[in-house]
Design a protein around this motif. Sequence first.
Motif, short mmCIF file in Angstrom:
data_model
loop_
_atom_site.label_atom_id
_atom_site.label_comp_id
_atom_site.label_asym_id
_atom_site.label_seq_id
_atom_site.Cartn_x
_atom_site.Cartn_y
_atom_site.Cartn_z
N THR A 49 -45.59 24.71 46.10
CA THR A 49 -44.61 24.88 47.18
C THR A 49 -45.25 24.50 48.52
OG1 THR A 49 -43.42 26.62 46.01
CG2 THR A 49 -43.26 26.66 48.42
N GLY B 46 -46.99 30.10 36.98
CA GLY B 46 -47.45 28.72 36.88
C GLY B 46 -47.02 27.90 38.09
N HIS B 47 -47.43 26.66 38.07
CA HIS B 47 -47.24 25.80 39.24
C HIS B 47 -46.42 24.57 38.89
CE1 HIS B 47 -49.88 28.40 41.42
NE2 HIS B 47 -50.78 28.32 40.45
N GLY B 48 -45.50 24.26 39.79
CA GLY B 48 -44.57 23.17 39.57
C GLY B 48 -45.22 21.79 39.50
N LYS C 63 -40.00 23.06 36.72
CA LYS C 63 -39.43 24.42 36.65
C LYS C 63 -37.91 24.40 36.53
CE LYS C 63 -43.13 26.81 39.05
NZ LYS C 63 -43.45 27.72 40.15
C1 LIG Z 1 -40.67 38.09 43.05
C2 LIG Z 1 -41.79 37.20 43.52
C3 LIG Z 1 -41.97 37.00 44.88
C4 LIG Z 1 -43.00 36.16 45.35
N1 LIG Z 1 -43.16 35.99 46.71
C5 LIG Z 1 -44.12 35.14 47.17
C6 LIG Z 1 -44.28 34.91 48.57
O1 LIG Z 1 -43.58 35.46 49.42
N2 LIG Z 1 -45.23 34.00 48.96
C7 LIG Z 1 -46.03 33.33 48.06
O2 LIG Z 1 -46.87 32.50 48.47
N3 LIG Z 1 -45.93 33.57 46.73
C8 LIG Z 1 -44.98 34.43 46.27
N4 LIG Z 1 -44.85 34.64 44.91
C9 LIG Z 1 -45.75 33.95 43.99
C10 LIG Z 1 -45.32 32.50 43.72
O3 LIG Z 1 -43.95 32.40 43.39
C11 LIG Z 1 -46.18 31.93 42.57
O4 LIG Z 1 -47.51 31.77 43.02
C12 LIG Z 1 -45.67 30.64 41.98
O5 LIG Z 1 -46.28 30.42 40.72
C13 LIG Z 1 -45.94 29.44 42.87
O6 LIG Z 1 -45.39 28.31 42.25
P1 LIG Z 1 -45.65 26.81 42.75
O7 LIG Z 1 -47.13 26.51 42.60
O8 LIG Z 1 -44.81 25.98 41.82
O9 LIG Z 1 -45.20 26.75 44.18
C14 LIG Z 1 -43.85 35.49 44.42
C15 LIG Z 1 -43.65 35.69 43.05
C16 LIG Z 1 -42.64 36.54 42.59
C17 LIG Z 1 -42.45 36.74 41.12
#
Ligand SMILES: Cc1cc2nc3c(=O)[nH]c(=O)nc-3n(C[C@H](O)[C@H](O)[C@H](O)COP(=O)(O)O)c2cc1C
Length: 186
Positions: free
Chosen positions: A58, A87-89, A94
């Motif tokens: 993200t 996991g990571h997109g 996703k």
């Molecule tokens: C309910 C929930 C809320 C989350 N809120 C945040 C947030 O506010 N900031 C953040 O950096 N990660 C947050 N996360 C963790 C990310 O969603 C997580 O690291 C995700 O795997 C990142 O995916 P990406 O690498 O595809 O972006 C949250 C996870 C969950 C389950």
Amino acid sequence: MRIQIEPKNAYHLINHGPCNLLTTGDGTLKNVAPINWVMPLEISPPMMLAVVEKGIYTDELIQKSKEFVINVAGENLAEQVMACGKGHGRDFDKFAKTGLTPVASKSVKPPYIKESVAHIECQVVDQHPHGAVTIYVGKVVNAEIEEGMWDGKSIIPSKAKTLHHLSAGTFVISERTVTVAKKPTP
Ligand SMILES: Cc1cc2nc3c(=O)[nH]c(=O)nc-3n(C[C@H](O)[C@H](O)[C@H](O)COP(=O)(O)O)c2cc1C
């Protein structure tokens, strides 16, 4: 009487704002992840703030496009919220994994999610690194909500049934309102 909780758990006292799925992308690449630490920052001009861990996909995509979309999740999306938080997109799609439908946004490159209650399209105007996170300030350039879920001033909880994440996959579902009658000024 009150019980003391550890400072590291204090955030759980105020953690259950609306559960948001942030969509990001540059027009070709796209991603979705739950990012709950999102809040309004200013009304005029309308600004939102998002707290994003450095290095997650993200974050990478926001750096590329300087845009993000806040998708407000309803109770129908609890499973998908948790699945997108694992996991990571950059490693897998996703949208394909969860069945969430990306739809072209009106004013920014990242898509919005068809199954969400509402979405807010933002362009990054400022960013602040802090420890392990980046605080992004996004200017609201478009906002939309499903018809019938807006009363002209606010979201209608009984219709929108928004998700609010407490911890570890447990959510509150917002369903009712309390209105305090305005008293005439003396
Ligand atoms: C309910 C929930 C809320 C989350 N809120 C945040 C947030 O506010 N900031 C953040 O950096 N990660 C947050 N996360 C963790 C990310 O969603 C997580 O690291 C995700 O795997 C990142 O995916 P990406 O690498 O595809 O972006 C949250 C996870 C969950 C389950």
